[in-house]
Design a protein around this motif. Structure first.
Motif, PDB file in Angstrom:
ATOM      1  N   ALA A 175       0.839  -1.198   0.000  1.00  0.00           N
ATOM      2  CA  ALA A 175       0.000   0.000   0.000  1.00  0.00           C
ATOM      3  C   ALA A 175       0.873   1.248   0.000  1.00  0.00           C
ATOM      4  CB  ALA A 175      -0.907  -0.012   1.236  1.00  0.00           C
ATOM      5  N   GLY A 176       0.462   2.251  -0.769  1.00  0.00           N
ATOM      6  CA  GLY A 176       1.185   3.502  -0.843  1.00  0.00           C
ATOM      7  C   GLY A 176       2.282   3.522  -1.878  1.00  0.00           C
ATOM      8  N   GLN A 177       2.643   2.341  -2.442  1.00  0.00           N
ATOM      9  CA  GLN A 177       3.681   2.281  -3.466  1.00  0.00           C
ATOM     10  C   GLN A 177       3.046   2.304  -4.857  1.00  0.00           C
ATOM     11  OE1 GLN A 177       6.464  -0.914  -2.957  1.00  0.00           O
ATOM     12  NE2 GLN A 177       6.531  -0.725  -0.731  1.00  0.00           N
ATOM     13  N   ASP A 193      -8.530   0.412  -2.668  1.00  0.00           N
ATOM     14  CA  ASP A 193      -7.348   1.193  -2.280  1.00  0.00           C
ATOM     15  C   ASP A 193      -6.107   0.330  -2.074  1.00  0.00           C
ATOM     16  OD1 ASP A 193      -8.841   3.510  -2.343  1.00  0.00           O
ATOM     17  OD2 ASP A 193      -9.453   3.332  -0.244  1.00  0.00           O
ATOM     18  N   ASP A 194      -6.287  -0.855  -1.548  1.00  0.00           N
ATOM     19  CA  ASP A 194      -5.139  -1.707  -1.223  1.00  0.00           C
ATOM     20  C   ASP A 194      -5.342  -3.096  -1.821  1.00  0.00           C
ATOM     21  OD1 ASP A 194      -2.815  -2.728  -0.197  1.00  0.00           O
ATOM     22  OD2 ASP A 194      -3.593  -3.006   1.848  1.00  0.00           O
TER      23      ASP A 194
END
Length: 340
Positions: A175-177, A193-194
């Protein structure tokens, strides 16, 4: 006075390796040339034969090399595999059916057989169904040759190459990458989202691996079924339309029965390819995360764990599973030839 340079040990080893390779390559070329020379002489002798012995001699000459090569490449390995399946792990002791008992009673191998059966049912049915739908749709489009070529193109790719392509499609990061996998990007665009690591998600990963096989085989099914649909006599479809059949009814009661034999041949052919599926699983997951299939388990037992007895038993089971499909295919093809 100059001192001659002494070659380094690595250079000496390299030159020795190249020399050995050159000798082996020369020996191989000599063997191939000798074999072709003998064949040429035999063919010339058969061509000069006259009288009653000419036909039997010609049959023996032309079939003989093929029979020898098939025996060396297929029959002898088959007998050897059956022999190894009755031996212990290193082939030094006869154990009878112990390896087959292990294959049919061990929980891990039973899971492998269930996964293989799932492949055998899902992938061929989906590939054949998609091929049939595409055959019906593409035949009604302009420039159908272009669309058929694009859909058939994956057949030109090896299963290893297709697996590498889909490995990038299923690539997933934390997540976030930034996500580089197409499937993860689509999931994010849909509001997820993930997205998970697709290859670790059981049993979803098995179906994602099947998608590779479906992608490769759908073009084959489409081309063969399209040819079968076009071979349906025009009078049959016109008579059905005059009787009120159209759309789904025409497809289900006229088209499908007329191409039933071709449908069965396509389905069983894809089943045979699917049953031997090794490349996809080996390339993408290595059989881990609950994706192991029979062909890859056979490889693992024989060449990773070096248990030739169990590997041979799995190979025999795989051969026995393929044999009925091949026999059924031959029977259907003979029936179709009789009808024609």
């Amino acid at each position: 006075m100059s001192v001659p340079a002494t070659p380094s040990p690595s250079a000496a080893l390299a030159s020795g390796a190249w020399g050995d390779a050159a000798v082996k390559f020369g020996n191989s070329l000599g063997a191939v040339a000798g074999f072709l020379g003998i064949l040429l002489l035999v063919f010339l002798a058969a061509g000069r034969a006259r009288g009653r012995s000419s036909r039997p001699l010609a049959v023996a000459v032309f079939l003989g090399p093929a029979v020898v090569l098939l025996s060396v490449g297929l029959v002898v390995p088959l007998i050897r595999t059956v022999y190894l399946s009755l031996q212990n792990d290193d082939g030094t002791r006869f154990v009878g059916g112990e390896n087959f008992g292990w294959a049919l009673s061990t929980d891990s191998v039973q899971k492998v057989l269930v996964t293989t059966l799932l492949w055998l049912v899902v992938a061929p049915l989906v590939a054949t169904g998609l091929g049939l739908v595409l055959a019906l749709l593409v035949d009604r489009m302009r420039g159908q040759a272009v669309y058929k070529s694009l859909i058939f193109m994956p057949m030109a790719i090896s299963l290893v190459g297709a697996s590498i392509i889909f490995k990038f499609v299923y690539e997933s990061r934390g997540a976030g990458q930034p996500q580089i996998g197409l499937l993860s990007q689509l999931a994010i665009a849909a509001g997820w989202d993930d997205p998970p690591n697709w290859m670790l998600s059981q049993p979803l990963n098995t179906f994602l691996l099947m998608a590779v096989m479906v992608w490769v085989q759908t073009g084959f099914a489409m081309v063969v079924l399209s040819a079968a649909i076009k071979a349906i006599p025009h009078e049959v479809t016109e008579a059905a339309r005059l009787d009120g059949a159209g759309g789904v009814r025409l497809f289900w009661y006229v088209t499908v029965p007329m191409i039933r034999t071709t449908l069965v041949v396509v389905l069983t052919t894809i089943m045979i390819i699917t049953l031997k599926a090794f490349d996809i699983v080996r390339t993408m997951t290595g059989g881990n995360f609950g994706t192991q299939v029979l062909a890859n388990e056979m490889y693992s037992q024989s060449f990773v764990q070096f248990n030739t007895g169990r590997g041979g038993a799995l190979a025999v089971i795989l051969f026995l599973a393929v044999l009925p499909l091949v026999a059924y295919n031959i029977v259907q093809l003979r029936k179709e030839r009789r009808v024609r």
